[in-house]
Enzyme design. Sequence first.
Site, PDB file in Angstrom:
ATOM      1  N   ALA A  81     -37.966  98.453-132.272  1.00 33.54           N
ATOM      2  CA  ALA A  81     -36.877  98.869-131.396  1.00 33.54           C
ATOM      3  C   ALA A  81     -37.403  99.433-130.093  1.00 33.54           C
ATOM      4  O   ALA A  81     -38.479 100.047-130.053  1.00 33.54           O
ATOM      5  CB  ALA A  81     -36.005  99.909-132.096  1.00 33.54           C
ATOM      6  N   CYS A  82     -36.625  99.206-129.034  1.00 33.53           N
ATOM      7  CA  CYS A  82     -36.900  99.841-127.745  1.00 33.53           C
ATOM      8  C   CYS A  82     -35.650 100.635-127.394  1.00 33.53           C
ATOM      9  O   CYS A  82     -35.018 101.216-128.255  1.00 33.53           O
ATOM     10  CB  CYS A  82     -37.281  98.806-126.684  1.00 33.53           C
ATOM     11  SG  CYS A  82     -36.021  97.561-126.366  1.00 33.53           S
ATOM     12  N   ASN A  83     -35.274 100.644-126.125  1.00 28.95           N
ATOM     13  CA  ASN A  83     -34.091 101.390-125.710  1.00 28.95           C
ATOM     14  C   ASN A  83     -32.810 100.612-125.972  1.00 28.95           C
ATOM     15  O   ASN A  83     -31.850 101.136-126.510  1.00 28.95           O
ATOM     16  CB  ASN A  83     -34.209 101.769-124.234  1.00 28.95           C
ATOM     17  CG  ASN A  83     -33.158 102.754-123.803  1.00 28.95           C
ATOM     18  OD1 ASN A  83     -32.862 103.691-124.524  1.00 28.95           O
ATOM     19  ND2 ASN A  83     -32.579 102.541-122.647  1.00 28.95           N
ATOM     20  N   GLY A  85     -33.103  96.693-126.399  1.00 30.60           N
ATOM     21  CA  GLY A  85     -33.401  95.427-127.047  1.00 30.60           C
ATOM     22  C   GLY A  85     -34.345  94.476-126.339  1.00 30.60           C
ATOM     23  O   GLY A  85     -34.965  93.639-126.976  1.00 30.60           O
ATOM     24  N   TYR A 110     -32.699 101.906-129.603  1.00 28.54           N
ATOM     25  CA  TYR A 110     -32.519 103.321-129.933  1.00 28.54           C
ATOM     26  C   TYR A 110     -31.152 103.822-129.467  1.00 28.54           C
ATOM     27  O   TYR A 110     -30.568 104.711-130.070  1.00 28.54           O
ATOM     28  CB  TYR A 110     -33.651 104.166-129.337  1.00 28.54           C
ATOM     29  CG  TYR A 110     -33.601 105.588-129.828  1.00 28.54           C
ATOM     30  CD1 TYR A 110     -33.926 105.891-131.139  1.00 28.54           C
ATOM     31  CD2 TYR A 110     -33.177 106.615-128.996  1.00 28.54           C
ATOM     32  CE1 TYR A 110     -33.848 107.195-131.620  1.00 28.54           C
ATOM     33  CE2 TYR A 110     -33.096 107.917-129.461  1.00 28.54           C
ATOM     34  CZ  TYR A 110     -33.426 108.201-130.772  1.00 28.54           C
ATOM     35  OH  TYR A 110     -33.339 109.487-131.240  1.00 28.54           O
TER      36      TYR A 110
END
Length: 138
Positions: A81-83, A85, A110
């Site tokens: 996961a990032c912020n 996608g 996230y």
Amino acid sequence: MEKTKTVEDVENVDVYTAKGLLTVGHRYLDVRTNEEFAKSHSDDSLIIPYMFKTDEGRIVNPDFLSQVASVCKKDDHLIVACNSGGRATRACVDLLNAGYEHVAKMEGGYSAWVDAGFAGDKPPRELKTACKFRPKDN
């Protein structure tokens, strides 16, 4: 010779599925920047930034795969996961092409984790990082 993996090969899971998978042994690989991670993050997550911010813009972390290899095995089950996608998708493609067998991207990143109420009691604006893919008032 095996075909090169692309975005179409990336498995996507929603945050509720991801949370369930984390309770049965999957590992949360957070590929946001250290600054984003320091603001707020999931418990027990691994932080290995996929990109760095520089004066010239964002650049891919040249050591990403070796850093992942130092803490994960190729047969580990990873939720990436990032912020929101974008970076996670690219990270998943790189991981799949490096031989990682069980890689899934958490849809919405996230930010979706926070929106689902999984990040604790603080207001979402204190936990999330603004990005071009999400309205700033979220």
